[in-house]
Design a protein around this motif. Structure first.
Motif: not given
Lengths: 314, 499
Positions: B316-328
């Motif tokens: 879940p940590v990897l998922r959270c980071l990956s998705n957050l990095l797509t935010e402007a």
């Protein structure tokens, strides 16, 4: 997969960012038929990309079957009794005692010995059952009860300002207040003593019992309606019993087994009107707050007459 | 953290093969459920009473008369031990689905149980709660929904002080939450979100883990992105409450970090973030830096221990980071990426190696983060080169087609930044690796290989000659009939021949 030996050292070292090499893109890089574009990718909730990780997560949830206590079983100790006065429960396990203590002695009303699951419910109970001023104010509801003012405006020793004349509009929340001279103690501000015929202000003070809800109501019935309609609470929620006169020695705890509780709720108060569940000290306070020159309603007696109405309405 | 033990009702002697077979079946069932978007799992808390030889260790199914008798004894018995014993017997019987059915069909049974739950006898309360918990674990919605009359009390008890009892209430609520939308439609107006927000301040680890579980079940609900997560949902809103800040606190590395608690809250955060409701709010609360530090901590833990449970937190940590990095918002805060620490890349590779050895199915998730880190970041691309991570990356190519595509994508991220980057990719193992992937049959793998070759030829022209010398053209010819690849194959052939 072989990692370079220096990698662990890099992890252990301090933070830092690499000085980036110069970026120099050729327009031909993105020219058709080639279509690569570097971009971060996001996956929504139900994307199949998450399947493997989700399955692992659920395997974990399903496989975890047993509680791992720090000790393989409950430590047993020589039997001992609860030290709280009047409680004769005996225990041979500390966990059991801890739960007993929290459940039955943690949030106990010192007036009537009822136990409550939380401080929040205990506070509401004390206010609604044992606070003399609350009693007076809620009795007002039955006689006039037209406009609510915010509960914060009710004094507990502080002064209060009141509107000498009210329009009689129904409503809850903040009302209109204006000064009436110097602050006065207790309930002296009713204004009746000044010979005015007016609508008596009645505060909304029955707080919703649901955690996080700040709504307040004029009567406990309104509050119950709210809890049932808005919060889908049961109509017979055991921690919202209407007040009835009972001697404190009965030590009734709300929420006895189903049948018993129902029987009690249906009981009509048969004790004399002047009887009060509050200890003597509180009655004296009550007397000091209301001078004999003040009379609430024409010929209305002090006491818990209104309780009977409430009980019947339940 | 929970450790794994055999179920109480399973035979005590169970071969390794049998266990493996069951696990495979379980996994297959979960996969099917996931594909149908019906993934529901519940937790069961049972006291591990040591089984004594010669006694009936396995609980028997109770008939209607017995259930009635136990209930009556519990309600009206004179001796407290007798009342408690009756409830214990009932609870044991309720381990069986048949007894559960019998119980809910009996008129007044739930009412009696709720009465015992709210009684003034603490141990009766606890046993009644355990009975409810058994019922909540049922796979049948009728049984779980029969527990609805108890929910207002379960929520009320969350503000109490007995940690064991609160833990039990939380697991029961978590099981009920996941059951159906009908249940949630009752629990939300009953104030479950404020109740959880108040409870999260508990100092007890077991309570926090249970709370995380219950919250993760709530956040997994289908209607969560519209009705539960957004700040505008008022009293039932997760994002409008103090829960996000507390969740992030539970994930901060340090001596107070508890793995079992962290796993639950990391999954909660994942469900919130992948709903893409209001991620800038979370970034504002410092989610990126907290999760980045946690990633470093995980990599350190992985190096120190052989604990296979760490992937439960890493995922879940990897998922959270990956998705957050797509935010402007990642770019705009302070005008630069919040996550710039090169150690994140080092940590990620340590985790990739760990996945490679223990859990290869999680490699794509790690590579997803690597893609999102490197896509728009010359700094992270430079780190990949300066930390000598290209070789290890290439070693992942044979794992699977999905992994190959992602590795090639990351390499493209590096190569597309220009000649300074491609020079560092050359010579080395890149070209041989590409010639190898061109032999794959998977169109996507080959397609990505062609993209990378194109960038390499463009920014590092010497590569063309070596490509030709190593039978590159023949490798390309293999795919010139493939519709999705033709154009690119042809273009590369032209470049190679002209070069």
């Amino acid at each position: 997969m072989q990692l370079p030996p220096a990698l662990c050292a890099r992890l252990a070292a301090g933070p830092g960012a690499a000085e980036p090499l110069p970026v120099e893109r050729d327009p031909a890089a993105g020219a058709a038929p080639f279509r690569f574009v570097a971009r971060p990718v996001r996956f929504p909730r139900e994307h199949e990309f998450f399947e493997d990780g989700d399955v692992q997560r659920h395997l974990y949830l399903q496989e975890v079957l047993m509680q791992v206590a720090d000790a393989p079983e409950k430590p047993r100790v020589p039997a001992f009794a609860c030290q709280v006065a009047g409680c004769c429960q005996v225990f041979d396990a500390l966990d059991d005692y801890e739960h007993h203590y929290h459940a039955l002695h943690g949030n106990v009303c010192s007036f009537c010995k009822r136990a409550f699951p939380s401080g929040h419910l205990l506070d509401a109970h004390i206010l609604e059952w044992h606070d003399a001023l609350f009693q007076i104010l809620s009795e007002r509801q039955d006689m006039v009860g037209e406009v609510c003012i915010a509960a914060e405006a009710i004094p507990s020793g502080d002064g209060l300002r009141v509107l000498p004349q009210l329009s009689g509009a129904r409503g809850q929340g903040q009302g209109y207040l204006s000064t009436l001279g110097s602050p006065v103690r207790g309930a002296w501000w009713w204004g009746r003593a000044r010979g005015q015929r007016e609508v008596m202000p009645s505060p909304c003070q029955y707080q919703c019992l649901v955690e996080g809800c700040t709504e307040k109501f004029k009567t406990s019935r309104d509050r119950k309606d709210h809890m049932v309609r808005m919060h889908l609470y049961p109509a017979d929620f055991r921690f919202d019993k209407p007040k009835k006169s009972r001697s404190p020695a009965s030590a009734e705890v709300p929420g006895d087994s189903g049948e018993r509780s129902e029987g009690e709720a249906m009981e009509i108060c048969s004790e004399p009107v002047a009887a009060s569940p509050a200890p003597a000290g509180e009655r004296r306070t009550y007397s000091h707050r209301i001078p004999s020159t003040i009379c609430f309603g024409q010929g209305a007696a002090r006491g818990f007459k209104s309780n009977k109405k409430k009980t019947k309405q339940c | 953290m929970w450790s794994r033990r055999q179920g109480r009702l399973r035979p005590t002697v169970c071969g390794v093969e049998e266990l493996r077979r069951r696990r495979r079946e379980q996994e297959a069932a979960l996969r099917k459920a996931r594909r149908e978007q019906q993934l529901v799992s519940k937790r069961l808390l049972r006291e591990d009473v040591p089984e004594e030889a010669g006694e009936g260790c396995v609980a028997a199914i109770l008939g209607e008369a017995e259930v009635q008798q136990f209930l009556r004894q519990a309600q009206r018995g004179t001796e407290e031990k007798e009342r408690e014993g009756a409830l214990v017997s009932l609870r044991r019987g309720l381990q069986h689905p048949e007894t559960q059915q019998t119980f809910i069909q009996l008129e007044g049974s739930m009412r009696t149980l709720v009465g015992l739950l709210t009684s003034n006898q603490a141990l009766l309360q606890l046993e009644a709660a355990r009975c409810l918990h058994e019922l909540s674990h049922s796979e049948h919605s009728t049984i779980a929904e029969a527990c609805l009359p108890a929910t207002s009390y379960l929520l009320t008890y969350l503000s109490g002080h007995s940690p064991d009892f609160i833990e039990l209430c939380l697991y029961t609520l978590g099981n009920l939450i996941v059951e159906s939308e009908a249940v949630r439609r009752q629990l939300l107006p009953q104030g479950i979100v404020p109740a959880l927000a108040a409870c999260i301040q508990s100092p007890h680890v077991a309570v926090l883990e249970a709370l995380g579980y219950a919250l993760s079940q709530l956040l997994q609900a289908k209607e969560a992105p519209e009705k539960i997560i957004p700040p505008a949902s008022a009293s039932s809103s997760i994002l409008a409450s103090t829960l996000p800040q507390h969740m992030l606190q539970m994930l901060q590395p340090g001596p107070k970090l508890n793995p079992g608690v962290a796993v639950e809250f990391a999954w909660c955060l994942h469900y919130i973030i992948c709903s893409q409701v209001s991620n800038p709010l979370l970034i504002g609360h410092g989610a990126l830096s907290t999760l980045g530090l946690l990633l470093l901590d995980l990599a350190g833990a992985v190096q120190r221990t052989e604990d296979a449970g760490l992937e439960l937190l890493a995922c879940p940590v990897l998922r959270c980071l990956s998705n957050l990095l797509t935010e402007a918002a990642v770019e705009t805060v302070g005008g630069q990426m919040q996550l710039r620490d090169e150690r994140v890349v080092a940590a990620l590779f340590i985790l990739l190696q760990f996945f490679f050895q223990k859990q290869p199915s999680l490699l794509p998730e790690g590579l997803w983060l690597l893609n999102n880190l490197t896509a728009n970041s010359p700094s992270f691309c430079t780190s990949l080169l300066s930390l000598d991570l290209i070789e290890p990356l290439l070693q992942l190519l044979p794992v699977s087609n999905v992994v190959s595509v992602m590795v090639l994508t990351v390499l493209c991220n590096v190569a597309e930044k220009g000649p300074a980057y491609c020079q560092r990719l050359w010579p080395g193992s890149l070209l041989p690796a590409l010639l190898h992937t061109l032999a794959f049959s998977d169109t996507e793998v080959v397609g990505q290989s062609l993209e990378l070759l194109h960038l390499l030829f463009l920014y590092q022209p010497e590569a063309v000659q070596v490509f030709l010398q190593q039978s590159g053209l023949q490798a390309l010819e293999r795919h010139q009939e493939e519709a999705q690849l033709q154009d690119r194959v042809y273009a590369l052939q032209q470049i190679a021949l002209q070069g």
